[in-house]
Design a protein around this motif. Structure first.
Motif, PDB file in Angstrom:
ATOM      1  N   ALA A 232      29.099  11.380  31.905  1.00 60.23           N
ATOM      2  CA  ALA A 232      29.010  11.358  33.498  1.00 60.23           C
ATOM      3  C   ALA A 232      30.092  11.326  33.970  1.00 60.23           C
ATOM      4  O   ALA A 232      31.477  11.520  34.020  1.00 60.23           O
ATOM      5  N   ALA A 233      29.761  11.872  35.867  1.00 57.09           N
ATOM      6  CA  ALA A 233      30.931  11.945  36.154  1.00 57.09           C
ATOM      7  C   ALA A 233      31.558  11.008  37.036  1.00 57.09           C
ATOM      8  O   ALA A 233      31.078   9.784  36.607  1.00 57.09           O
ATOM      9  N   ALA A 234      32.733  10.858  37.333  1.00 53.03           N
ATOM     10  CA  ALA A 234      33.587   9.614  38.058  1.00 53.03           C
ATOM     11  C   ALA A 234      32.997   9.263  39.389  1.00 53.03           C
ATOM     12  O   ALA A 234      32.921   9.940  40.139  1.00 53.03           O
ATOM     13  N   ILE A 235      33.472   7.813  39.412  1.00 52.92           N
ATOM     14  CA  ILE A 235      32.761   7.327  40.425  1.00 52.92           C
ATOM     15  C   ILE A 235      34.278   6.204  40.638  1.00 52.92           C
ATOM     16  O   ILE A 235      35.143   6.195  40.126  1.00 52.92           O
ATOM     17  N   THR A 236      33.966   6.615  41.957  1.00 49.27           N
ATOM     18  CA  THR A 236      35.256   5.677  42.883  1.00 49.27           C
ATOM     19  C   THR A 236      34.870   4.386  43.148  1.00 49.27           C
ATOM     20  O   THR A 236      33.501   4.241  44.501  1.00 49.27           O
ATOM     21  N   LEU A 237      35.375   3.659  43.178  1.00 46.56           N
ATOM     22  CA  LEU A 237      34.398   2.173  43.912  1.00 46.56           C
ATOM     23  C   LEU A 237      36.147   1.949  45.249  1.00 46.56           C
ATOM     24  O   LEU A 237      36.867   1.516  45.095  1.00 46.56           O
ATOM     25  N   HIS A 238      35.803   2.234  46.618  1.00 47.58           N
ATOM     26  CA  HIS A 238      35.775   1.950  47.065  1.00 47.58           C
ATOM     27  C   HIS A 238      36.389   0.454  48.030  1.00 47.58           C
ATOM     28  O   HIS A 238      35.055  -0.268  47.744  1.00 47.58           O
ATOM     29  N   GLU A 239      37.077   0.572  48.373  1.00 51.91           N
ATOM     30  CA  GLU A 239      37.521  -1.480  49.464  1.00 51.91           C
ATOM     31  C   GLU A 239      36.540  -0.785  50.388  1.00 51.91           C
ATOM     32  O   GLU A 239      37.280  -0.039  50.998  1.00 51.91           O
ATOM     33  N   ARG A 240      36.782  -2.417  50.793  1.00 50.51           N
ATOM     34  CA  ARG A 240      35.853  -2.408  51.735  1.00 50.51           C
ATOM     35  C   ARG A 240      36.533  -3.297  52.814  1.00 50.51           C
ATOM     36  O   ARG A 240      37.332  -4.764  52.656  1.00 50.51           O
ATOM     37  N   VAL A 241      36.827  -3.040  54.056  1.00 44.47           N
ATOM     38  CA  VAL A 241      37.700  -3.828  55.321  1.00 44.47           C
ATOM     39  C   VAL A 241      37.242  -4.370  55.217  1.00 44.47           C
ATOM     40  O   VAL A 241      37.901  -5.976  55.332  1.00 44.47           O
ATOM     41  N   ASN A 242      35.970  -4.955  55.621  1.00 48.16           N
ATOM     42  CA  ASN A 242      35.427  -5.918  56.277  1.00 48.16           C
ATOM     43  C   ASN A 242      34.380  -6.406  55.015  1.00 48.16           C
ATOM     44  O   ASN A 242      33.459  -6.080  55.951  1.00 48.16           O
ATOM     45  N   PRO A 243      34.167  -6.451  53.796  1.00 41.71           N
ATOM     46  CA  PRO A 243      33.159  -7.665  53.460  1.00 41.71           C
ATOM     47  C   PRO A 243      32.319  -8.640  53.683  1.00 41.71           C
ATOM     48  O   PRO A 243      32.995  -9.584  53.955  1.00 41.71           O
ATOM     49  N   SER A 244      31.301  -9.018  53.538  1.00 44.07           N
ATOM     50  CA  SER A 244      29.908  -9.810  54.006  1.00 44.07           C
ATOM     51  C   SER A 244      30.602 -10.577  52.555  1.00 44.07           C
ATOM     52  O   SER A 244      31.005 -10.496  52.044  1.00 44.07           O
ATOM     53  N   THR A 245      30.284 -11.672  53.394  1.00 39.51           N
ATOM     54  CA  THR A 245      30.499 -12.601  52.609  1.00 39.51           C
ATOM     55  C   THR A 245      29.207 -13.593  51.894  1.00 39.51           C
ATOM     56  O   THR A 245      28.772 -13.814  51.049  1.00 39.51           O
ATOM     57  N   GLU A 246      27.908 -12.565  52.612  1.00 40.92           N
ATOM     58  CA  GLU A 246      26.202 -12.487  51.421  1.00 40.92           C
ATOM     59  C   GLU A 246      26.174 -11.370  51.437  1.00 40.92           C
ATOM     60  O   GLU A 246      26.397 -10.176  51.565  1.00 40.92           O
ATOM     61  N   PRO A 247      25.567 -11.531  50.404  1.00 42.17           N
ATOM     62  CA  PRO A 247      25.239 -10.330  49.351  1.00 42.17           C
ATOM     63  C   PRO A 247      23.918  -9.020  50.021  1.00 42.17           C
ATOM     64  O   PRO A 247      23.180  -9.546  51.003  1.00 42.17           O
ATOM     65  N   PRO A 248      24.049  -8.164  50.051  1.00 38.28           N
ATOM     66  CA  PRO A 248      23.035  -7.266  50.625  1.00 38.28           C
ATOM     67  C   PRO A 248      21.549  -7.625  49.728  1.00 38.28           C
ATOM     68  O   PRO A 248      21.535  -7.551  48.507  1.00 38.28           O
ATOM     69  N   GLU A 249      20.720  -6.839  50.525  1.00 38.53           N
ATOM     70  CA  GLU A 249      19.021  -7.229  50.333  1.00 38.53           C
ATOM     71  C   GLU A 249      19.234  -6.716  48.913  1.00 38.53           C
ATOM     72  O   GLU A 249      18.735  -6.788  48.044  1.00 38.53           O
ATOM     73  N   HIS A 250      19.363  -5.159  49.068  1.00 35.89           N
ATOM     74  CA  HIS A 250      19.647  -3.934  47.956  1.00 35.89           C
ATOM     75  C   HIS A 250      20.862  -4.083  48.141  1.00 35.89           C
ATOM     76  O   HIS A 250      21.711  -2.987  47.876  1.00 35.89           O
ATOM     77  N   PRO A 251      21.554  -4.396  46.433  1.00 36.24           N
ATOM     78  CA  PRO A 251      22.919  -3.926  46.324  1.00 36.24           C
ATOM     79  C   PRO A 251      23.457  -2.447  45.103  1.00 36.24           C
ATOM     80  O   PRO A 251      21.680  -1.589  45.114  1.00 36.24           O
ATOM     81  N   ASP A 252      24.060  -1.901  45.315  1.00 36.87           N
ATOM     82  CA  ASP A 252      24.680  -0.822  45.594  1.00 36.87           C
ATOM     83  C   ASP A 252      26.308  -0.762  44.664  1.00 36.87           C
ATOM     84  O   ASP A 252      25.793  -1.789  43.947  1.00 36.87           O
ATOM     85  N   LEU A 253      26.503   0.164  44.479  1.00 40.63           N
ATOM     86  CA  LEU A 253      28.091   0.307  43.662  1.00 40.63           C
ATOM     87  C   LEU A 253      28.985  -0.666  44.441  1.00 40.63           C
ATOM     88  O   LEU A 253      29.616  -1.350  43.558  1.00 40.63           O
ATOM     89  N   TRP A 254      28.625  -0.903  44.955  1.00 44.75           N
ATOM     90  CA  TRP A 254      30.102  -1.780  45.802  1.00 44.75           C
ATOM     91  C   TRP A 254      29.628  -3.374  45.090  1.00 44.75           C
ATOM     92  O   TRP A 254      30.268  -4.254  44.703  1.00 44.75           O
ATOM     93  N   ALA A 255      28.944  -3.809  44.289  1.00 47.37           N
ATOM     94  CA  ALA A 255      28.655  -4.996  43.975  1.00 47.37           C
ATOM     95  C   ALA A 255      29.754  -5.140  42.587  1.00 47.37           C
ATOM     96  O   ALA A 255      29.700  -5.339  41.951  1.00 47.37           O
ATOM     97  N   LEU A 256      29.925  -3.631  41.748  1.00 45.50           N
ATOM     98  CA  LEU A 256      31.083  -4.141  41.168  1.00 45.50           C
ATOM     99  C   LEU A 256      32.174  -4.570  41.908  1.00 45.50           C
ATOM    100  O   LEU A 256      32.829  -4.041  41.009  1.00 45.50           O
ATOM    101  N   ARG A 257      32.282  -4.427  42.418  1.00 43.90           N
ATOM    102  CA  ARG A 257      34.156  -4.665  43.458  1.00 43.90           C
ATOM    103  C   ARG A 257      34.191  -6.648  43.244  1.00 43.90           C
ATOM    104  O   ARG A 257      33.246  -6.653  43.211  1.00 43.90           O
ATOM    105  N   ASN A 258      35.661  -6.790  42.940  1.00 44.68           N
ATOM    106  CA  ASN A 258      35.811  -8.429  43.154  1.00 44.68           C
ATOM    107  C   ASN A 258      35.370  -8.224  44.134  1.00 44.68           C
ATOM    108  O   ASN A 258      35.454 -10.038  44.298  1.00 44.68           O
ATOM    109  N   GLU A 259      35.515  -8.334  45.218  1.00 46.83           N
ATOM    110  CA  GLU A 259      35.723  -8.309  46.728  1.00 46.83           C
ATOM    111  C   GLU A 259      33.698  -9.197  46.771  1.00 46.83           C
ATOM    112  O   GLU A 259      33.494  -9.735  48.057  1.00 46.83           O
ATOM    113  N   PHE A 260      32.880  -8.799  45.923  1.00 49.56           N
ATOM    114  CA  PHE A 260      31.606  -8.463  46.225  1.00 49.56           C
ATOM    115  C   PHE A 260      31.069 -10.781  46.591  1.00 49.56           C
ATOM    116  O   PHE A 260      30.996 -10.886  44.769  1.00 49.56           O
TER     117      PHE A 260
END
Length: 387
Positions: A232-260
Motif C-alpha cells: 500500500a502507498a506510504a502514509i505520513t502521520l503529521h504532528e498537530r501543533v495544538n492537539p485536542s485533549t478530547e478524542p474526536p467523535e470520528h477518529p482518523d489517522l491522527w489516532a495513531l499519533r502519540n499525542e492522541f
C-alpha cells in the motif's frame, strides 16, 4: 603522480544529480543537474547546468539543446576548466582489448544531456535502446538485427559506451566484436571479426540471460515470504501543533499519533496519552512520574519529563518501553486498532519536531522513524492475533 590519479583528472562522464524541478503554471517539471564551467567577465567559474523534462536547460539563463550546442562550440560553456592544464592521456595498447572510457566531448555531452531528458520523461535512453536491440538480436540473430545493434551502440555517447554492458572485466568488448563486420579488424587494431566470433558473442549474451534467470529463481526461493503484490502507498502521520485533549467523535489517522488522547493502562497506571506514559515511565523519581502522568496537556507532560532526571540506561530501554506502550494503547482500544489495521502494509512515516529524531522521520539521512516502525510492528501483531 600514479597512473590512477592521472586518469581521474580526465573528465570522462558527468555526475548528474537530482531531484530538482521548476514550476510552470503550477505544473512540476522534473530536472537533473551537473557541474559545468561557464565563461564570465573575469574568467571561467563552475556553475550548475540543469536539464528539465520539457527539454529546456538552465545555466544562468534558460535555453534549449541547440543553444547549448552553440555555447559549447563558442566556449561560453565548457566541460572542464579551460584554464587548467590537462596531463597527457595514458597510452592504450592494444586499443581494442582494454581501454579507458573515451574522453567526453561536446558532442558526447549533448548526447548525455539528451539521455537525461529522456530518462526524466520515463523514456528509454540510448543505452536502454541498445539493450533492446541486443535482445532483438538474441531472439532473431539475423544480419539486419546485428546492424540494428550497431546503430544503437553507436548512438550511445562515446564516453558512455564502455559502461553499457555493466561488465567490469570485458567492458563493451563483446559489443565491439558484434558490431564489426566479418573480415574487418575489431576496434581498428584487433583481431579480424569472424562468424564464429559473432556466435561466441551471442552465446555470451544468452549465458548472461541464463545467469540472471537462475539468480531470479534463487532469490525467489530465499525471499519467498515477501508480498506478491505491491504494498500500500506510504502514509505520513503529521504532528498537530495544538492537539485536542478530547478524542474526536470520528477518529482518523491522527489516532495513531502519540499525542492522541486515548487513556490506557500500563503496569498498574493509567496514562492519558503515549506521551504521558513515555515520559512518566522514563522519570527516575516516583514523584516526577506522578506529576507527568497527571499533567493537563501533552505539552506539559513532555516539558516536565524533559526536565526530570531519567532512569539509568534509558536510551537502551526506551525502544522496548515505547513498543509496550503502543501495544497497550491499541489492544485496549479496538476502534483504534481498526484504524491501524486499515493502513494495510503501508510504510508509516511519523513526522514532527517535538519528539526526538530517534522517533521521527525527517527526510533522507535524518530521523530514524522508530515510532513509525513500531506502529508497523504492532499492526503486524494485531493482524496475527486476528487469525
Amino acid at each position: 603522480m600514479c597512473e590512477r590519479d592521472r586518469f581521474q583528472r580526465y573528465r570522462t562522464w558527468m555526475a548528474w544529480k537530482g531531484p530538482t524541478y521548476r514550476l510552470v503554471d503550477g505544473e512540476r517539471i522534473d530536472g537533473a543537474w551537473c557541474h559545468v564551467w561557464v565563461k564570465g567577465y573575469s574568467g571561467y567559474h563552475m556553475d550548475d547546468l540543469v536539464a528539465y523534462a520539457d527539454g529546456l536547460i538552465r545555466c544562468g539563463e534558460t535555453f534549449d539543446l541547440e543553444e547549448l550546442r552553440r555555447r559549447l562550440e563558442s566556449g561560453k560553456v565548457a566541460l572542464r576548466d579551460p584554464e587548467r592544464s590537462v596531463p597527457e592521456r595514458p597510452k592504450q595498447t592494444p586499443r581494442w582489448s582494454a581501454r579507458y572510457p573515451e574522453p567526453i566531448t561536446n558532442e558526447g555531452f549533448l548526447g548525455e544531456v539528451g539521455d537525461e531528458i529522456e530518462a526524466l520523461n520515463g523514456r528509454p535512453t540510448t543505452s536502454k535502446l541498445c539493450w533492446e536491440a541486443i535482445k532483438r538480436y538474441q531472439r532473431e540473430p539475423t544480419e539486419d538485427n546485428r546492424l540494428l545493434v550497431r546503430e544503437a551502440y553507436l548512438a550511445i555517447p562515446p564516453h558512455k559506451r564502455v559502461y553499457v554492458l555493466g561488465d567490469m572485466d570485458r567492458q563493451d568488448i563483446p559489443l565491439r566484436q558484434l558490431v564489426t563486420d566479418i573480415g574487418e579488424p575489431v576496434g581498428g587494431d584487433g583481431p579480424i571479426a569472424t562468424a564464429e566470433m559473432h556466435r561466441t558473442v551471442l552465446e555470451y549474451f544468452n549465458a548472461g540471460d541464463r545467469g540472471v534467470e537462475q539468480s531470479r529463481e534463487h532469490y525467489a526461493v530465499l525471499y519467498a515470504d515477501d508480498p506478491v503484490k505491491a504494498g500500500a502507498a506510504a502514509i505520513t502521520l503529521h504532528e498537530r501543533v495544538n492537539p485536542s485533549t478530547e478524542p474526536p467523535e470520528h477518529p482518523d489517522l491522527w489516532a495513531l499519533r502519540n499525542e492522541f488522547p486515548a487513556p490506557f493502562s500500563y503496569n498498574g497506571q493509567t496514562y492519558p496519552t503515549i506521551i504521558h506514559g513515555y515520559w512518566a515511565v522514563a522519570a527516575a523519581d516516583r514523584s516526577d512520574h506522578d506529576r507527568i502522568r497527571d499533567a493537563a496537556t501533552v505539552h506539559d507532560a513532555h516539558e516536565t519529563g524533559g526536565r526530570c532526571a531519567l532512569r539509568p540506561n534509558w536510551a537502551m530501554a526506551r525502544t522496548a518501553v515505547m513498543a509496550d506502550l503502543l501495544r497497550a494503547k491499541f489492544t485496549q482500544h479496538p476502534e483504534l486498532a481498526e484504524i491501524l489495521l486499515s493502513t494495510a502494509d503501508a510504510r508509516i512515516s511519523y513526522t514532527g519536531i517535538s519528539e526526538s529524531p530517534f522517533w521521527t522521520d525527517r527526510g533522507p539521512g535524518e530521523g530514524r522513524n522508530w515510532v513509525g516502525r513500531l506502529l508497523e510492528l504492532i499492526r503486524a501483531e494485531l493482524a496475527q492475533s486476528d487469525k
